[in-house]
Design a protein around this motif. Structure first.
Motif, short mmCIF file in Angstrom:
data_model
loop_
_atom_site.label_atom_id
_atom_site.label_comp_id
_atom_site.label_asym_id
_atom_site.label_seq_id
_atom_site.Cartn_x
_atom_site.Cartn_y
_atom_site.Cartn_z
N LEU A 195 0.84 -1.20 0.00
CA LEU A 195 0.00 0.00 0.00
C LEU A 195 0.87 1.25 0.00
N ASP A 196 0.57 2.16 -0.90
CA ASP A 196 1.19 3.48 -0.88
C ASP A 196 0.43 4.28 0.18
N PRO A 197 1.13 5.05 1.02
CA PRO A 197 0.43 5.83 2.05
C PRO A 197 -0.63 6.78 1.49
N GLN A 198 -0.51 7.14 0.22
CA GLN A 198 -1.49 8.04 -0.39
C GLN A 198 -2.86 7.38 -0.55
N VAL A 199 -2.93 6.05 -0.40
CA VAL A 199 -4.21 5.36 -0.51
C VAL A 199 -5.20 5.89 0.52
N ASN A 200 -4.71 6.42 1.62
CA ASN A 200 -5.57 6.91 2.68
C ASN A 200 -6.28 8.21 2.32
N THR A 201 -5.94 8.80 1.17
CA THR A 201 -6.66 9.98 0.70
C THR A 201 -7.95 9.58 -0.02
N LEU A 202 -8.10 8.30 -0.32
CA LEU A 202 -9.29 7.80 -1.01
C LEU A 202 -10.35 7.37 0.01
N ASP A 203 -11.47 6.89 -0.48
CA ASP A 203 -12.53 6.35 0.38
C ASP A 203 -12.12 4.93 0.76
N VAL A 204 -11.40 4.80 1.86
CA VAL A 204 -10.85 3.51 2.27
C VAL A 204 -11.93 2.52 2.69
N GLU A 205 -13.06 3.01 3.13
CA GLU A 205 -14.15 2.10 3.52
C GLU A 205 -14.71 1.36 2.32
#
Length: 83
Positions: A50-60
């Motif tokens: 996982l790239d840390p930038q993934v947390n800018t998306l709708d992770v749910e």
């Protein structure tokens, strides 16, 4: 509080890449270039990066699309992200 995506059961991954497709859909991209989630085959198992930038998306939504329940969404304080 920030929501982050964690692969808590990577051994359950079947390599379907639904998580990759959903993250790319959220970014409006086609293909794997610049993907925030990568799934690699290691023999008969899969590893998830996982790239840390993934947390800018709708992770749910990414968590919910996984048919095997590999991911968990956790709420962390912003100072924990700096560690």
């Amino acid at each position: 509080m920030t929501k982050i995506l964690k692969p808590v059961f990577p051994e359950k991954c079947i390599g379907c890449e639904m998580c990759v497709m959903d993250s790319q859909r959220q970014l409006g991209k086609v293909g794997l270039e610049g993907a925030f989630i990568r799934v690699f085959r290691e023999g008969t198992k899969f590893s998830i990066v996982l790239d840390p930038q993934v947390n800018t998306l709708d992770v749910e939504k990414i968590r919910d699309i996984c048919p095997q329940g590999v991911y968990e969404v956790r709420e962390v304080d912003d100072y924990e992200l700096l560690e």
